[in-house]
Design a protein around this motif. Sequence first.
Motif, PDB file in Angstrom:
ATOM      1  N   ALA A  94      -5.811  16.564   6.094  1.00  0.00           N
ATOM      2  CA  ALA A  94      -4.851  15.700   5.134  1.00  0.00           C
ATOM      3  C   ALA A  94      -4.276  16.674   4.105  1.00  0.00           C
ATOM      4  O   ALA A  94      -3.183  16.456   3.518  1.00  0.00           O
ATOM      5  CB  ALA A  94      -5.656  14.527   4.449  1.00  0.00           C
ATOM      6  N   ILE A  95      -5.058  17.706   3.947  1.00  0.00           N
ATOM      7  CA  ILE A  95      -4.491  18.820   2.717  1.00  0.00           C
ATOM      8  C   ILE A  95      -4.275  19.959   3.513  1.00  0.00           C
ATOM      9  O   ILE A  95      -5.486  21.088   3.527  1.00  0.00           O
ATOM     10  CB  ILE A  95      -5.672  18.568   1.580  1.00  0.00           C
ATOM     11  N   PRO A  96      -3.298  20.373   4.291  1.00  0.00           N
ATOM     12  CA  PRO A  96      -3.002  21.682   4.957  1.00  0.00           C
ATOM     13  C   PRO A  96      -3.585  22.936   3.994  1.00  0.00           C
ATOM     14  O   PRO A  96      -2.999  22.762   2.738  1.00  0.00           O
ATOM     15  CB  PRO A  96      -1.707  21.604   5.459  1.00  0.00           C
ATOM     16  N   GLN A  97      -3.910  24.031   4.582  1.00  0.00           N
ATOM     17  CA  GLN A  97      -3.969  24.958   3.673  1.00  0.00           C
ATOM     18  C   GLN A  97      -2.721  25.697   2.847  1.00  0.00           C
ATOM     19  O   GLN A  97      -1.677  25.854   3.845  1.00  0.00           O
ATOM     20  CB  GLN A  97      -4.767  26.043   4.375  1.00  0.00           C
ATOM     21  N   GLY A  98      -2.566  25.811   1.665  1.00  0.00           N
ATOM     22  CA  GLY A  98      -1.673  26.479   1.216  1.00  0.00           C
ATOM     23  C   GLY A  98      -0.372  25.400   0.816  1.00  0.00           C
ATOM     24  O   GLY A  98       0.616  25.730   0.355  1.00  0.00           O
ATOM     25  N   SER A  99      -0.777  23.942   0.975  1.00  0.00           N
ATOM     26  CA  SER A  99       0.252  23.187   0.818  1.00  0.00           C
ATOM     27  C   SER A  99       0.186  22.619  -0.781  1.00  0.00           C
ATOM     28  O   SER A  99      -0.691  22.759  -1.419  1.00  0.00           O
ATOM     29  CB  SER A  99       0.033  21.798   1.651  1.00  0.00           C
TER      30      SER A  99
END
Length: 439
Positions: free
Chosen positions: A245-250
């Motif tokens: 749900a929270i991609p890295q670096g987003s």
Amino acid sequence: PVLVGTISIEKSESLSKVLTSKKIKHQVLNARFHEEEAKIIAQAGVPGAVTIATNMAGRGTDIQLGGNLDMRIADEVKPDSSTADKDITAITAEVEKLKAEALAAGGLYVVCTERHESRRIDNQLRGRTGRQGDPGASKFFLSLQDDLMRIFGSEKLDGMLQKLGLEEGEAIIHPWINKAVEKAQTKVEARNFEIRKQLLKYDDVMNDQRSVIFDQRKEIMRATDVQETVSDMRYEAVSTIVANAIPQGSYHDQWDADQMAADAQRVLGLNVPAADWFKEDGIAEPEIEERLAEEADKYMAEKAVRLGPDVMRMAEKSLLLQVLDQQWKEHLLRLDQLRQGISLRAYAQKDPLNEYKREAFGMFEQLLSGLRETTTMVLAHVELRQPDEESAAQAGSTQTETTGNASSAQAAMPSGKVARNAPCPCGSGKKYKHCHGKI
């Protein structure tokens, strides 16, 4: 007695038709008649017997000249007969007479219709003669059109023999032929050796993964409590849900609250206000992950209290093993499918073995991830229902009154324990395993 060796079932049946047309009595020994194998082998050493066999049929059993005495006694003598001793004496004398005739004729003669790809199989057929110190002989026939010579033999041999003036169908006995056959067999054996060596390299990849899975499974089976293992899997599943749900670096506006809520419901059995969490000022991925893990722990703790700690621990271990076994079987199927087509990577100038190792490792990572997620999901949604004794007794009496069949009521409630395939005591008409016995 003659044993005719062929390289395939088709060749043995084709030869059998020729002998039948010539009215030559014979027996066919191949994989299609394996239930008759012992009887055919038992009589293959009788004088005048002709047995057509493939290279695999009847191996490991001696062809005894004169016939197998024990087999004949077992087939022809009734143990409770008053003449059993006389019959045994007569059969023994007959077998000894037949053996003497076979010995006088030179023993077993092995005739092979063509040479095999491996010298080992040729030697096994030769070894059917001369057993137990008996005499015997063998002869191999070969055509330049046989697969062995056509594919692996010398291409110049046929033309050379024609220049020497040999006619069609004329027997060729020459050292050149023997050398050509040996070279052809050596080529085939070297090729088969390379194939087996490559297969072992592929098998090593699977064996490494198998040892990891089996060691893990043994640890689970030995453990009395797998709660810690299950908890670690749940935390890994929580991390995966948050990472999806929270991609890295987003950025904050790129977070997917709907996906997190759906995954939490699907995997953890939780209804979480993901959208509200994401709107909070200053909240970051670690806080969301910690909050979701706390909600999951709380939910599972409540379920353990509701079901009972002992029942919950039993369910955790049982379901973990079931999920592990199912995931491993599906993984083996995927590896087999990968193995069948991986050789095509060579057309792209890639080493198929390295490609197989790389993809198999990735599939193993997917197996472990799927194991964690599926175990967490099953435990989150599982419900164990056990009717109390009073309601079970009432259901049992209702079942008796409804069916009027004492035997079915007894089968349904044997000493308070219900058979899985028996009708459920609740009177639903379903089997117990599909009703109150369902996990």
